[in-house]
Design a protein around this motif. Structure first.
Motif, PDB file in Angstrom:
ATOM      1  N   LEU A  77       0.827  -1.200   0.000  1.00  0.00           N
ATOM      2  CA  LEU A  77       0.000   0.000   0.000  1.00  0.00           C
ATOM      3  C   LEU A  77       0.864   1.254   0.000  1.00  0.00           C
ATOM      4  O   LEU A  77       1.928   1.299   0.623  1.00  0.00           O
ATOM      5  N   ASP A  78       0.385   2.264  -0.693  1.00  0.00           N
ATOM      6  CA  ASP A  78       1.041   3.568  -0.720  1.00  0.00           C
ATOM      7  C   ASP A  78       0.006   4.594  -1.173  1.00  0.00           C
ATOM      8  O   ASP A  78      -1.096   4.250  -1.615  1.00  0.00           O
ATOM      9  N   GLY A  79       0.363   5.836  -1.083  1.00  0.00           N
ATOM     10  CA  GLY A  79      -0.515   6.919  -1.503  1.00  0.00           C
ATOM     11  C   GLY A  79       0.055   8.233  -1.043  1.00  0.00           C
ATOM     12  O   GLY A  79       1.168   8.302  -0.501  1.00  0.00           O
ATOM     13  N   LYS A  80      -0.708   9.297  -1.259  1.00  0.00           N
ATOM     14  CA  LYS A  80      -0.266  10.636  -0.875  1.00  0.00           C
ATOM     15  C   LYS A  80      -1.045  11.141   0.328  1.00  0.00           C
ATOM     16  O   LYS A  80      -2.214  10.819   0.501  1.00  0.00           O
ATOM     17  N   VAL A  81      -0.377  11.946   1.125  1.00  0.00           N
ATOM     18  CA  VAL A  81      -1.070  12.756   2.121  1.00  0.00           C
ATOM     19  C   VAL A  81      -1.246  14.133   1.513  1.00  0.00           C
ATOM     20  O   VAL A  81      -0.269  14.760   1.071  1.00  0.00           O
ATOM     21  N   THR A  82      -2.482  14.584   1.420  1.00  0.00           N
ATOM     22  CA  THR A  82      -2.780  15.891   0.837  1.00  0.00           C
ATOM     23  C   THR A  82      -3.513  16.741   1.853  1.00  0.00           C
ATOM     24  O   THR A  82      -4.028  16.241   2.858  1.00  0.00           O
ATOM     25  N   GLY A  83      -3.571  18.047   1.575  1.00  0.00           N
ATOM     26  CA  GLY A  83      -4.126  18.958   2.560  1.00  0.00           C
ATOM     27  C   GLY A  83      -5.271  19.790   2.039  1.00  0.00           C
ATOM     28  O   GLY A  83      -5.853  19.535   0.992  1.00  0.00           O
ATOM     29  N   ARG A  84      -5.581  20.814   2.789  1.00  0.00           N
ATOM     30  CA  ARG A  84      -6.637  21.748   2.439  1.00  0.00           C
ATOM     31  C   ARG A  84      -6.073  23.156   2.489  1.00  0.00           C
ATOM     32  O   ARG A  84      -5.250  23.476   3.347  1.00  0.00           O
ATOM     33  N   GLY A  85      -6.518  23.994   1.566  1.00  0.00           N
ATOM     34  CA  GLY A  85      -6.124  25.388   1.600  1.00  0.00           C
ATOM     35  C   GLY A  85      -7.083  26.193   2.458  1.00  0.00           C
ATOM     36  O   GLY A  85      -8.136  25.726   2.877  1.00  0.00           O
ATOM     37  N   LEU A  86      -6.712  27.407   2.739  1.00  0.00           N
ATOM     38  CA  LEU A  86      -7.557  28.317   3.504  1.00  0.00           C
ATOM     39  C   LEU A  86      -7.544  29.683   2.844  1.00  0.00           C
ATOM     40  O   LEU A  86      -6.506  30.158   2.392  1.00  0.00           O
ATOM     41  N   ASN A  87      -8.701  30.308   2.753  1.00  0.00           N
ATOM     42  CA  ASN A  87      -8.731  31.726   2.411  1.00  0.00           C
ATOM     43  C   ASN A  87      -9.942  32.367   3.069  1.00  0.00           C
ATOM     44  O   ASN A  87     -10.794  31.694   3.649  1.00  0.00           O
ATOM     45  N   ASN A  88     -10.005  33.665   3.032  1.00  0.00           N
ATOM     46  CA  ASN A  88     -11.033  34.377   3.778  1.00  0.00           C
ATOM     47  C   ASN A  88     -12.408  34.305   3.136  1.00  0.00           C
ATOM     48  O   ASN A  88     -13.414  34.595   3.774  1.00  0.00           O
ATOM     49  N   VAL A  89     -12.456  33.935   1.853  1.00  0.00           N
ATOM     50  CA  VAL A  89     -13.740  33.909   1.154  1.00  0.00           C
ATOM     51  C   VAL A  89     -14.367  32.522   1.219  1.00  0.00           C
ATOM     52  O   VAL A  89     -15.520  32.353   1.582  1.00  0.00           O
ATOM     53  N   GLN A  90     -13.584  31.475   0.913  1.00  0.00           N
ATOM     54  CA  GLN A  90     -14.131  30.135   0.781  1.00  0.00           C
ATOM     55  C   GLN A  90     -13.973  29.272   2.029  1.00  0.00           C
ATOM     56  O   GLN A  90     -14.606  28.227   2.121  1.00  0.00           O
ATOM     57  N   GLY A  91     -13.147  29.690   2.991  1.00  0.00           N
ATOM     58  CA  GLY A  91     -12.829  28.787   4.072  1.00  0.00           C
ATOM     59  C   GLY A  91     -11.917  27.684   3.557  1.00  0.00           C
ATOM     60  O   GLY A  91     -10.973  27.940   2.838  1.00  0.00           O
ATOM     61  N   ASN A  92     -12.210  26.426   3.927  1.00  0.00           N
ATOM     62  CA  ASN A  92     -11.392  25.302   3.465  1.00  0.00           C
ATOM     63  C   ASN A  92     -11.671  24.988   2.005  1.00  0.00           C
ATOM     64  O   ASN A  92     -12.815  25.032   1.558  1.00  0.00           O
ATOM     65  N   PHE A  93     -10.640  24.670   1.236  1.00  0.00           N
ATOM     66  CA  PHE A  93     -10.847  24.095  -0.087  1.00  0.00           C
ATOM     67  C   PHE A  93      -9.867  22.942  -0.251  1.00  0.00           C
ATOM     68  O   PHE A  93      -8.715  23.019   0.161  1.00  0.00           O
ATOM     69  N   SER A  94     -10.358  21.853  -0.800  1.00  0.00           N
ATOM     70  CA  SER A  94      -9.555  20.635  -0.919  1.00  0.00           C
ATOM     71  C   SER A  94      -8.520  20.785  -2.014  1.00  0.00           C
ATOM     72  O   SER A  94      -8.781  21.389  -3.054  1.00  0.00           O
ATOM     73  N   THR A  95      -7.350  20.191  -1.798  1.00  0.00           N
ATOM     74  CA  THR A  95      -6.332  20.111  -2.835  1.00  0.00           C
ATOM     75  C   THR A  95      -5.810  18.678  -2.887  1.00  0.00           C
ATOM     76  O   THR A  95      -6.007  17.889  -1.961  1.00  0.00           O
ATOM     77  N   ASN A  96      -5.140  18.356  -3.985  1.00  0.00           N
ATOM     78  CA  ASN A  96      -4.427  17.089  -4.099  1.00  0.00           C
ATOM     79  C   ASN A  96      -2.923  17.317  -4.107  1.00  0.00           C
ATOM     80  O   ASN A  96      -2.166  16.500  -4.637  1.00  0.00           O
ATOM     81  N   LEU A  97      -2.490  18.412  -3.494  1.00  0.00           N
ATOM     82  CA  LEU A  97      -1.070  18.712  -3.376  1.00  0.00           C
ATOM     83  C   LEU A  97      -0.477  17.988  -2.169  1.00  0.00           C
ATOM     84  O   LEU A  97      -1.133  17.823  -1.139  1.00  0.00           O
ATOM     85  N   PRO A  98       0.766  17.530  -2.267  1.00  0.00           N
ATOM     86  CA  PRO A  98       1.396  16.833  -1.144  1.00  0.00           C
ATOM     87  C   PRO A  98       1.459  17.718   0.101  1.00  0.00           C
ATOM     88  O   PRO A  98       1.738  18.917   0.019  1.00  0.00           O
ATOM     89  N   LEU A  99       1.202  17.103   1.248  1.00  0.00           N
ATOM     90  CA  LEU A  99       1.301  17.800   2.528  1.00  0.00           C
ATOM     91  C   LEU A  99       2.608  17.363   3.189  1.00  0.00           C
ATOM     92  O   LEU A  99       2.633  16.486   4.061  1.00  0.00           O
ATOM     93  N   ALA A 100       3.696  17.977   2.741  1.00  0.00           N
ATOM     94  CA  ALA A 100       5.013  17.619   3.254  1.00  0.00           C
ATOM     95  C   ALA A 100       5.097  17.910   4.750  1.00  0.00           C
ATOM     96  O   ALA A 100       4.585  18.921   5.227  1.00  0.00           O
ATOM     97  N   GLY A 101       5.750  17.006   5.479  1.00  0.00           N
ATOM     98  CA  GLY A 101       5.927  17.192   6.916  1.00  0.00           C
ATOM     99  C   GLY A 101       4.883  16.497   7.760  1.00  0.00           C
ATOM    100  O   GLY A 101       5.048  16.385   8.977  1.00  0.00           O
TER     101      GLY A 101
END
Length: 460
Positions: A273-297
């Motif tokens: 098994l393997d895969g990526k850990v990805t995160g969520r962005g934040l901004n003042n208009v939308q709040g959380n938005f999902s991304t498929n970018l690596p969450l390093a660390g």
């Protein structure tokens, strides 16, 4: 735009690691098993194709000819022509798909690929074939639940939105082509898969768009296209048009000309098994938005758990702090074991994800930590039963969470809810069980006060 372009570049570089492992398949295998590129829907990830990939493999498809992509910013813009942080335009989506197809062609030595897309993924496929040079590079295109005539078709409601059937994007794609006035680009074999009336994005009433009682000017057959083979599977929901066993059977038949030998997932002896850990962005208009970018660390720990209680069976069997590529594995799993995946990352809750056994290997076990909403902070614990590859239907499905069936928040009618959330009010630390059509997952209700959240994530 710069943050989008950087994200696209990072994801393209990361995907090359998978492609580097591919080798040229023998000619016989290549003819029988063309490479397939799977394109997820709006806000989703490659992980949703996990069981579909398993079913293709179980029917003899080589693993290195199955490629599920991760669009770095998977959400569509509100208005396609207006830049929006954390979201992609139809053009950016098409360009990313085009680059992925080129890498697959180079890695496999094939001259054409099969494209399979769910929902918004079908928009990118159509755009690439019609406007991105894909017509000569694609043999078959399969669109599951794609809103080909929009989720609404109304010039009075943001016609610049990608999903407005009256707007320029879909109107352009649907322009008549060839002597029969087809809506599909000639030279490619096309199939659409839709529900009879259970797709929340193909409804004549605007209830699921926040406009109950107002017409959408779209019918149940909105995903169908003139010039395509249009398949109707009764009762399936929006995501099941791509990720269900029935949808797999139609896709396999359409590509090969014969039904699959099995709809089951055939277990394999060694599971990696393997895969990526990805995160969520934040901004003042939308709040959380999902991304498929690596969450390093981020740090991932994996524990074997008791099937009945969710309690850990000893120390962690895998631990890794992920690097720039976001990969948390590889991890050699026991095909009979149940696992708890624990993701720890700054700015997120400690997220505990409980899963059923993995019968086959997968490189798209993608993980995304969660955040705690203010409205949930009064609970002792927060446990969510999640169905990524479909929605919960009442009375269609048998669903329960912590003994309540159906769980709160899942209304009857058109299936449109993919997560059932339980705010544990009595005590943290106890077992909570979620069940869906025979799949049972037990987890521990970790204390919310200590910044923990729990997901019971279904394979189905």
């Amino acid at each position: 735009m710069n943050i989008i372009r950087r994200g696209l570049l990072l994801a393209m570089v990361a995907s090359s690691a998978w492609l580097a492992a591919c080798t040229h398949a023998p000619e016989r295998s290549a003819a029988a098993h063309p490479p397939i590129v799977f394109v997820h829907g709006n806000g989703d990830t490659a992980a949703l194709w996990t069981t579909t990939l398993w079913r293709f493999e179980s029917n003899g498809w080589p693993r290195d000819r199955l490629h599920a992509i991760d669009l770095p910013y998977p959400l569509a813009r509100d208005t396609d022509s207006k830049p929006q942080e954390g979201r992609t335009s139809t053009t950016e989506h098409m360009q990313y798909l085009s680059a992925e197809v080129e890498k697959v062609l180079k890695a496999t030595g094939a001259s054409q690929v099969v494209l399979v897309g769910n929902s918004r993924g079908g928009n990118a496929i159509r755009n690439y074939i019609a406007n991105g040079g894909g017509a000569a590079k694609v043999s078959h295109a399969i669109l599951g639940g794609t809103p080909n005539h929009g989720v609404r078709a109304d010039l009075d409601n943001n016609p610049g939105n990608e999903f407005n059937g009256a707007g320029p994007f879909l109107s352009g794609l649907n322009q008549p082509k060839g002597p029969n006035g087809d809506e599909v680009t000639p030279g490619v074999k096309w199939m659409t898969v839709r529900s009879d009336n259970n797709d929340l994005y193909a409804q004549p009433d605007g209830a699921f768009l926040g406009a109950r009682g107002k017409p959408t000017h779209v019918t149940f057959d909105g995903p169908a296209l003139k010039g395509a083979e249009n398949v109707v599977i009764p009762g399936i929901d929006h995501r099941e048009t791509s990720y269900s066993p029935q949808a797999f059977a139609q896709a396999y038949r359409f590509i090969t000309g014969k039904p699959p030998a099995t709809l089951a997932v055939v277990p394999e002896a060694a599971v990696l098994l393997d895969g990526k850990v990805t995160g969520r962005g934040l901004n003042n208009v939308q709040g959380n938005f999902s991304t498929n970018l690596p969450l390093a660390g981020a740090t991932v720990e994996v524990y074997a758990t008791d099937a009945q209680t969710g309690e850990r069976r000893g120390a962690a069997v895998h631990r890794k702090t992920v690097g720039a590529d976001g990969r948390w594995g590889p991890f050699t799993a026991n095909a009979q074991a149940r696992y708890e995946f624990v993701i720890t990352a700054p700015g997120y809750a400690v997220t505990h994800i409980y899963r059923s056994p993995f019968p086959r290997s997968s490189s798209v076990v993608n993980l995304r930590p969660d955040r705690i909403a203010d409205a949930d902070k009064d609970a002792k614990a927060l446990v969510t039963l999640v169905r990524p590859r479909g929605y919960f239907g009442v009375p269609r499905d048998q669903i329960s969470l912590d003994g309540k069936s159906p769980p709160a928040g899942i209304p009857p009618g058109v299936a449109h809810v993919a997560a059932a959330r339980l705010k544990v009010a009595d005590a943290a630390g106890r077992t909570v069980v979620g069940e869906f059509n025979g799949e049972r997952i037990a987890g521990i209700a970790w204390p919310l006060a200590e910044n923990h959240v729990v997901l019971l994530e279904l394979h189905q």
